[in-house]
Design a protein around this motif. Structure first.
Motif, PDB file in Angstrom:
ATOM      1  N   CYS A 828       0.822  -1.205   0.000  1.00 13.15           N
ATOM      2  CA  CYS A 828       0.000   0.000   0.000  1.00 13.15           C
ATOM      3  C   CYS A 828       0.859   1.259   0.000  1.00 13.15           C
ATOM      4  CB  CYS A 828      -0.927   0.012   1.223  1.00 13.15           C
ATOM      5  SG  CYS A 828      -2.192  -1.288   1.217  1.00 13.15           S
ATOM      6  N   PHE A 829       1.884   1.242   0.772  1.00 15.60           N
ATOM      7  CA  PHE A 829       2.790   2.371   0.861  1.00 15.60           C
ATOM      8  C   PHE A 829       3.486   2.615  -0.490  1.00 15.60           C
ATOM      9  CE2 PHE A 829       7.064   4.028   1.981  1.00 15.60           C
ATOM     10  CZ  PHE A 829       6.684   5.251   2.467  1.00 15.60           C
ATOM     11  N   GLN A 830       3.904   1.594  -1.147  1.00 13.64           N
ATOM     12  CA  GLN A 830       4.585   1.736  -2.413  1.00 13.64           C
ATOM     13  C   GLN A 830       3.689   2.363  -3.464  1.00 13.64           C
ATOM     14  OE1 GLN A 830       7.849   1.635  -1.915  1.00 13.64           O
ATOM     15  NE2 GLN A 830       8.173   0.252  -3.689  1.00 13.64           N
ATOM     16  N   LEU A 831       2.471   1.837  -3.571  1.00 16.86           N
ATOM     17  CA  LEU A 831       1.564   2.376  -4.582  1.00 16.86           C
ATOM     18  C   LEU A 831       1.078   3.771  -4.193  1.00 16.86           C
ATOM     19  CD1 LEU A 831      -0.017   1.961  -7.197  1.00 16.86           C
ATOM     20  CD2 LEU A 831      -1.801   0.818  -5.864  1.00 16.86           C
ATOM     21  N   GLY A 832       0.852   3.981  -2.892  1.00 22.07           N
ATOM     22  CA  GLY A 832       0.329   5.272  -2.459  1.00 22.07           C
ATOM     23  C   GLY A 832       1.296   6.414  -2.672  1.00 22.07           C
ATOM     24  N   ARG A 833       2.543   6.222  -2.739  1.00 25.87           N
ATOM     25  CA  ARG A 833       3.511   7.307  -2.890  1.00 25.87           C
ATOM     26  C   ARG A 833       4.078   7.392  -4.313  1.00 25.87           C
ATOM     27  NH1 ARG A 833       9.113   5.996  -1.861  1.00 25.87           N
ATOM     28  NH2 ARG A 833       9.411   3.739  -1.740  1.00 25.87           N
ATOM     29  N   GLN A 834       3.439   6.749  -5.252  1.00 24.29           N
ATOM     30  CA  GLN A 834       3.904   6.816  -6.637  1.00 24.29           C
ATOM     31  C   GLN A 834       3.473   8.134  -7.241  1.00 24.29           C
ATOM     32  OE1 GLN A 834       5.925   4.923  -8.360  1.00 24.29           O
ATOM     33  NE2 GLN A 834       6.173   3.600  -6.553  1.00 24.29           N
ATOM     34  N   PRO A 835       4.386   8.960  -7.711  1.00 22.39           N
ATOM     35  CA  PRO A 835       4.022  10.263  -8.288  1.00 22.39           C
ATOM     36  C   PRO A 835       3.216  10.106  -9.567  1.00 22.39           C
ATOM     37  CG  PRO A 835       6.349  10.205  -7.713  1.00 22.39           C
ATOM     38  CD  PRO A 835       5.838   8.810  -7.594  1.00 22.39           C
ATOM     39  N   GLU A 836       3.473   9.053 -10.339  1.00 21.68           N
ATOM     40  CA  GLU A 836       2.792   8.896 -11.607  1.00 21.68           C
ATOM     41  C   GLU A 836       1.321   8.504 -11.443  1.00 21.68           C
ATOM     42  OE1 GLU A 836       5.561   7.606 -10.737  1.00 21.68           O
ATOM     43  OE2 GLU A 836       7.146   8.011 -12.229  1.00 21.68           O
ATOM     44  N   TYR A 837       0.982   7.987 -10.278  1.00 17.71           N
ATOM     45  CA  TYR A 837      -0.397   7.587 -10.022  1.00 17.71           C
ATOM     46  C   TYR A 837      -1.202   8.855  -9.739  1.00 17.71           C
ATOM     47  CZ  TYR A 837      -4.264   4.787  -8.136  1.00 17.71           C
ATOM     48  OH  TYR A 837      -5.486   4.189  -7.910  1.00 17.71           O
ATOM     49  N   SER A 838      -2.200   9.101 -10.552  1.00 16.22           N
ATOM     50  CA  SER A 838      -2.907  10.393 -10.502  1.00 16.22           C
ATOM     51  C   SER A 838      -4.144  10.372  -9.616  1.00 16.22           C
ATOM     52  CB  SER A 838      -3.309  10.810 -11.927  1.00 16.22           C
ATOM     53  OG  SER A 838      -4.165   9.822 -12.511  1.00 16.22           O
ATOM     54  N   GLU A 839      -4.550   9.214  -9.184  1.00 18.12           N
ATOM     55  CA  GLU A 839      -5.752   9.124  -8.351  1.00 18.12           C
ATOM     56  C   GLU A 839      -5.392   9.483  -6.910  1.00 18.12           C
ATOM     57  OE1 GLU A 839      -8.813   8.638  -9.260  1.00 18.12           O
ATOM     58  OE2 GLU A 839      -8.325   8.312 -11.393  1.00 18.12           O
ATOM     59  N   LEU A 840      -5.536  10.765  -6.608  1.00 18.79           N
ATOM     60  CA  LEU A 840      -5.115  11.260  -5.292  1.00 18.79           C
ATOM     61  C   LEU A 840      -5.918  10.629  -4.174  1.00 18.79           C
ATOM     62  CD1 LEU A 840      -3.304  13.187  -3.730  1.00 18.79           C
ATOM     63  CD2 LEU A 840      -5.024  14.967  -4.074  1.00 18.79           C
ATOM     64  N   GLU A 841      -7.195  10.496  -4.387  1.00 16.85           N
ATOM     65  CA  GLU A 841      -8.036   9.919  -3.350  1.00 16.85           C
ATOM     66  C   GLU A 841      -7.627   8.477  -3.062  1.00 16.85           C
ATOM     67  OE1 GLU A 841     -12.766   9.050  -2.400  1.00 16.85           O
ATOM     68  OE2 GLU A 841     -12.145  10.149  -4.200  1.00 16.85           O
ATOM     69  N   ASN A 842      -7.357   7.696  -4.108  1.00 19.57           N
ATOM     70  CA  ASN A 842      -6.920   6.312  -3.905  1.00 19.57           C
ATOM     71  C   ASN A 842      -5.580   6.254  -3.200  1.00 19.57           C
ATOM     72  OD1 ASN A 842      -9.235   5.474  -5.139  1.00 19.57           O
ATOM     73  ND2 ASN A 842      -8.233   5.003  -7.125  1.00 19.57           N
ATOM     74  N   LYS A 843      -4.723   7.190  -3.548  1.00 21.97           N
ATOM     75  CA  LYS A 843      -3.396   7.202  -2.921  1.00 21.97           C
ATOM     76  C   LYS A 843      -3.518   7.546  -1.437  1.00 21.97           C
ATOM     77  CE  LYS A 843      -0.099   9.210  -5.255  1.00 21.97           C
ATOM     78  NZ  LYS A 843       0.607  10.200  -6.090  1.00 21.97           N
ATOM     79  N   MET A 844      -4.400   8.501  -1.119  1.00 27.09           N
ATOM     80  CA  MET A 844      -4.606   8.825   0.286  1.00 27.09           C
ATOM     81  C   MET A 844      -5.146   7.601   1.031  1.00 27.09           C
ATOM     82  SD  MET A 844      -3.703  11.969   0.910  1.00 27.09           S
ATOM     83  CE  MET A 844      -4.610  12.412   2.368  1.00 27.09           C
ATOM     84  N   THR A 845      -6.057   6.903   0.362  1.00 25.86           N
ATOM     85  CA  THR A 845      -6.609   5.701   0.984  1.00 25.86           C
ATOM     86  C   THR A 845      -5.522   4.659   1.222  1.00 25.86           C
ATOM     87  OG1 THR A 845      -8.738   6.072  -0.068  1.00 25.86           O
ATOM     88  CG2 THR A 845      -8.288   3.848   0.739  1.00 25.86           C
ATOM     89  N   LEU A 846      -4.668   4.498   0.220  1.00 23.06           N
ATOM     90  CA  LEU A 846      -3.586   3.507   0.338  1.00 23.06           C
ATOM     91  C   LEU A 846      -2.631   3.853   1.468  1.00 23.06           C
ATOM     92  CD1 LEU A 846      -2.829   2.948  -3.452  1.00 23.06           C
ATOM     93  CD2 LEU A 846      -3.728   1.245  -1.866  1.00 23.06           C
ATOM     94  N   LEU A 847      -2.278   5.150   1.557  1.00 24.30           N
ATOM     95  CA  LEU A 847      -1.360   5.545   2.633  1.00 24.30           C
ATOM     96  C   LEU A 847      -2.031   5.446   3.988  1.00 24.30           C
ATOM     97  CD1 LEU A 847       0.576   8.521   1.050  1.00 24.30           C
ATOM     98  CD2 LEU A 847       1.367   6.191   1.447  1.00 24.30           C
TER      99      LEU A 847
END
Length: 995
Positions: A828-847
């Motif tokens: 989750c941490f790896q995917l959540g901090r990927q700059p290329e991933y544009s889904e901010l809400e999903n990234k916040m959820t992952l982190l």
């Protein structure tokens, strides 16, 4: 000048030899008064016509009669007698010359008579005993009688006989020895005998040369009369009996006269012998020399012609004449003659006496029987070999070293070394039911010992009928009173033989001759027991050979007390026999095989075990069942196991074990992982024979997983597909999933397939392994920039972990759960901090999920990454507020203390964890960059991942390596601002006062 006016001497000289006749001799020479001239003319002319030559010689002799009479009177009246001739010869040289001519004429007349005799004997008309010249006997007076006048005597007529190969003229001039040698070389042996008799003194010194001139191919019976003989009285060669034409020498031939004539004028001497084949030999040969001559003659005859019978005839004649030491030579030739003529030889062997003597007795026996067939072997042994062996025995006795067992020993050695087919012929000719005189092997005990040694020393794998024939020839003793001691002796011998026949470095193989030593001490009772054991072994051998797993007979000795060896051969029998069956054959073959295998485990009435006597019956059935499965005849296996009349009685557990073992073996030997074909199909189908159990199901799933891995074309090395055995030997089977993902670009898209593959690899009940696979899928999707699938896999991991937490209770006591949680928060941490991933809400959820699951010492790192997202989120909300678009969003979810939004449940959970930690906010302001900390933390955890972490995670850790790119500086700045803002948020979560 006309012929009538010519003088008689001129007329004589002008006559050609062909014109000379008895009439011309009398007419021309009688008219000449000069005796010297006439006698010299008679000596000078040599003719080939015997009658004319006789007339010429007699006329010449008659012209010397008066001179001979006159010289005799001088000798008889003077004292000393012969000394008075010298002055007479000096005063009357004509008389000396006439005496000289007379001696020559007399010698030629003797040769002429010999020549005529040789012609007669050569035609076979008269024998040597009748060799007196009939014509000369018809003469009225002796032609050289004193005072006789040739003019008053009629000319005798000599009859014509077969012509000799030597013309008369040449015979009269040549020396007698040369003529004898020529005649011998042309095989005129009767003529040679005449020469030996009439001119013994002249031929005797050259007799060996004359005999050596006899052709080697000549029939010995034709010239045996001229061969050397032995004089027992003198212990040397016997001299020839002489039968000269004249018993007394003529006056002109007396030594005293010859000596006086030599002083007066050169003496005319006949040609001396120039034979150089052998040196002159005047003295009789010794016994040793005679033996050597006969042996040398034999060698020449055999070497030149190969006619052994001719050489034997020579030796037999010499032995009959008393030549010493020819008996042994005759024996050798007689035996060699049998070898050459009486064997069934079809080749042209160049046998010589030397090669015969160079052979050992064993080689000689084999030579006698080299061309014998099994049908005539016994007869050849009796008529060829046994006489030879008896001769050897006789020689040892003559030499003073008697060896009465020689013949039996040689015969036994042959039986032990000859092929089994020939040995069987010998044993059949030695049956106890045959009369003793007709048997080759006379002793029943020795016959049994030889059979045991020959059979157990054999390497044959396909001559069981022949071996059985040998056994059927064995004697049957009445051993009703057999004692335990005799049985123990036989059993001990068999047991000892098992160790003896086992190959070692010093003795790779025990020969039948070696084995015979073990059977010699056995009594009749022990031999009978040994034959019973042999019977069991022969029957077992026939069974093994029937199923294509033959063993040499000595194997039954080696394996008699070796359970491991018996088990190995039983496995070989079950597998090789089944593999040789025609696939179309019915179940009867397998029923027969099982019956024979069980028969080999039985014990006879006498307590003798079969080839598998050490194996339990159930174990043999198991081995049979395993062999049946290995051939793929599963239909027959089911019938024999579950049919209405089951042949295989095994427990369910045993059947399951065998099927699993057989399936594993087939799996390991498979070249392809596709379970729809080949050995892999057999391995899979084999698991359908027993009842389904967890073990069976797990193995089936593993085979299915293997087939699925192979379908993805996973490579072991470049260009070489991974083999089933490599898959089985892989210690970490989860790495196989990683290899599938790394070798196929689209494999990560099939989440359920990968999870199913994980389960079938043996991880169906291992949630931690499922989480790891999902992590692999997420990581692979992340590297492929397929963030949607990466997010889905990550959320599925979180759900799985939540369910596991709920079911497990105290997570800190379960290592598997801790491991799953660790993998999950890191993913989750790896995917959540990927700059290329544009889904901010999903990234916040992952982190947020990572923050909820990570260990306490990693919260700082996760929050640091979260600060960056907060800033992005704030900027995004400000932009939306400025446009009047975020009113509805603010009422949709609670605002976090820093201005960001968290899920309600996650916020409460995080608040509780932070309160439990009693963590103050100020230290966060002084922490290192959160990205670097998270990267180091992830590296320590991901080292346990069975897959490779992509380049993206490494790029985010560039700050740790001291990189000073523009992006790094920008991140540091954002991190500093986020730290200050995040500290307020943490304080709010902890319930601290807002400054």
């Amino acid at each position: 000048m006309s012929q009538t006016s010519a003088s008689p001497s001129t007329v004589w000289e002008d006559l050609h030899d062909a014109q000379v006749t008895p009439e011309t001799v009398s007419a021309v020479l009688a008219s000449i008064d000069d005796d010297v001239w006439v006698a010299a003319a008679c000596v000078d002319r040599l003719l080939d016509d015997t009658t004319t030559q006789q007339t010429l010689l007699l006329h010449g002799i008659s012209r010397t009669d008066s001179t001979t009479h006159r010289c005799k009177e001088i000798v008889s009246t003077e004292q000393p007698k012969f000394d008075a001739l010298l002055p007479h010869f000096q005063s009357q040289p004509a008389d000396a010359h006439l005496l000289q001519l007379r001696s020559i004429l007399l010698q030629r007349l003797d040769r002429l008579n010999t020549y005529v005799e040789m012609e007669k004997v050569s035609t076979g008309m008269v024998s040597l005993e009748d060799s007196v010249d009939e014509e000369i006997e018809e003469w009225e007076d002796d032609p050289w009688a004193d005072g006789a006048s040739s003019s008053t005597k009629p000319t005798p007529q000599i009859k014509s006989y077969a012509k000799l190969p030597i013309p008369l003229s040449q015979f009269l001039m040549n020396d007698i020895a040369t003529s004898a040698s020529d005649l011998a070389s042309l095989q005129y042996f009767a003529a040679v005998r005449t020469l030996f008799a009439k001119h013994a003194s002249e031929v005797w010194p050259w007799r060996l040369s004359v005999l050596d001139a006899v052709p080697e191919h000549a029939e010995p019976s034709a010239y045996r009369d001229i061969l050397p003989t032995f004089d027992f009285a003198e212990n040397s060669e016997q001299k020839w009996p002489e039968d000269p034409w004249r018993l007394d020498a003529d006056f002109s031939e007396l030594p005293q006269v010859r000596a006086l004539l030599a002083d007066v004028e050169p003496v005319f001497v006949a040609n001396e012998s120039h034979l150089s084949i052998n040196p002159r030999q005047d003295e009789p040969l010794s016994a040793i020399t005679l033996h050597a001559w006969y042996a040398n003659r034999v060698d020449k005859v055999i070497a030149s012609t190969g006619i052994i019978d001719a050489a034997l005839a020579i030796v037999q004649h010499g032995a009959s004449q008393g030549i010493p030491r020819l008996d042994e030579l005759g024996e050798d030739l007689s035996l060699l003659s049998r070898l050459v003529y009486d064997t069934h030889s079809t080749n042209d062997d160049d046998w010589t006496l030397s090669s015969w003597k160079a052979m050992t007795p064993e080689e000689t026996v084999h030579a006698y029987l080299s061309n014998s067939t099994p049908e005539d072997l016994a007869q050849d042994l009796s008529r060829l070999v046994m006489p030879y062996l008896y001769v050897l025995e006789a020689r040892t006795e003559r030499a003073g070293n008697p060896d009465p067992e020689l013949a039996n020993r040689m015969l036994y050695d042959f039986v032990l070394s000859t092929p089994l087919e020939y040995a069987a012929a010998v044993f059949e000719a030695s049956k106890p039911t045959l009369p003793a005189a007709q048997r080759v092997l006379k002793s029943d005990e020795d016959t049994a010992r030889l059979a045991l040694a020959r059979l157990y020393g054999s390497d044959s794998l396909d001559e069981w009928p022949t071996m059985s024939r040998i056994f059927e020839c064995m004697p049957a003793w009445d051993t009703a009173a057999e004692s335990e001691t005799d049985e123990e002796a036989a059993d001990t011998t068999i047991s000892s033989l098992g160790s003896f026949v086992t190959p070692t470095t010093s003795r790779p193989k025990a020969s039948p001759k070696d084995l015979l030593t073990f059977f010699k001490p056995l009594t009749i009772q022990s031999l009978s027991r040994a034959l019973d054991i042999l019977d069991i072994h022969l029957e077992s051998g026939e069974i093994l050979a029937r199923w294509s797993v033959p063993a040499p007979l000595r194997w039954f000795l080696q394996s008699n007390d070796d359970e491991k060896e018996q088990r190995a051969w039983a496995n070989r029998m079950a597998r090789r026999a089944g593999g040789s069956f025609d696939p179309l054959k019915k179940q009867e073959d397998w029923d027969w095989l099982l019956e024979d295998m069980l028969k080999l485990t039985e014990t006879s009435e006498s307590g003798l075990r079969g080839a598998f006597g050490l194996l339990p019956r159930e174990e043999v059935v198991s081995i049979f069942f395993s062999g049946l499965l290995s051939t793929g005849r599963l239909d027959i296996a089911r019938k024999m196991l579950h049919g209405p009349h089951p042949k295989i009685q095994l427990s369910a557990q045993t059947v399951e074990d065998i099927c699993l073992r057989c399936s594993t073996e087939l799996y390991d030997n498979a070249s392809s992982g596709n379970y729809k074909m080949g050995d892999m199909k057999l391995a899979y189908d084999c698991l359908g024979v027993p009842q389904i159990s967890d073990r069976i199901r797990r193995e089936q799933e593993f085979i299915e997983a293997t087939s699925r891995i192979s379908s993805f074309n996973v490579m072991s090395r470049p260009g070489i597909p991974i083999s089933p055995i490599e898959i089985r030997l892989t210690k970490d089977r989860l790495s196989l999933v990683s290899r599938v993902l790394s070798s196929n670009s689209d494999a990560y898209k099939h989440t359920e397939v990968m999870i199913e593959l994980c389960h079938k690899l043996g991880f169906r009940d291992d949630v931690s392994a499922t989480v790891k696979v999902l992590a692999m899928l997420a990581e692979t999707a992340l590297q492929a920039e397929d963030f949607a699938r990466a997010y889905e896999n990550t959320q599925q991991m979180v759900t799985t972990v939540r369910e596991l937490q709920t079911s497990q209770g105290d997570v800190m006591d379960d290592f598997k759960l801790r491991e799953a949680i660790e993998v999950c928060w890191i993913a989750c941490f790896q995917l959540g901090r990927q700059p290329e991933y544009s889904e901010l809400e999903n990234k916040m959820t992952l982190l947020g999920q990572s923050l909820d699951l990570c260990p306490a010492d990693k919260i700082h790192d996760v929050l640091t990454a979260w600060r960056r997202l907060q800033k992005e989120d704030i900027l995004a909300r400000e932009e939306r507020l400025s446009k009047g678009l975020n009113d509805g969003l603010q009422s949709a979810r609670p605002l976090d203390p820093t201005g960001g939004f968290l899920p309600r449940t996650m916020a409460s959970s995080l608040r509780a964890r932070l309160h439990g930690l009693h963590m103050p906010s100020p230290p966060l302001l002084n922490t290192p960059d959160a990205t670097a900390l998270a990267t180091r933390t992830f590296k320590s955890v991901a080292s346990n991942f069975p897959f490779s972490i992509g380049h993206r995670a490494q790029s985010l850790a560039s700050d740790d390596r001291g990189a000073h790119s523009e992006g790094s500086w920008r991140d540091a700045e954002v991190s500093s601002q986020a730290s200050r803002a995040l500290s307020k948020g943490i304080g709010w979560l902890l319930g601290a006062d807002d400054e």
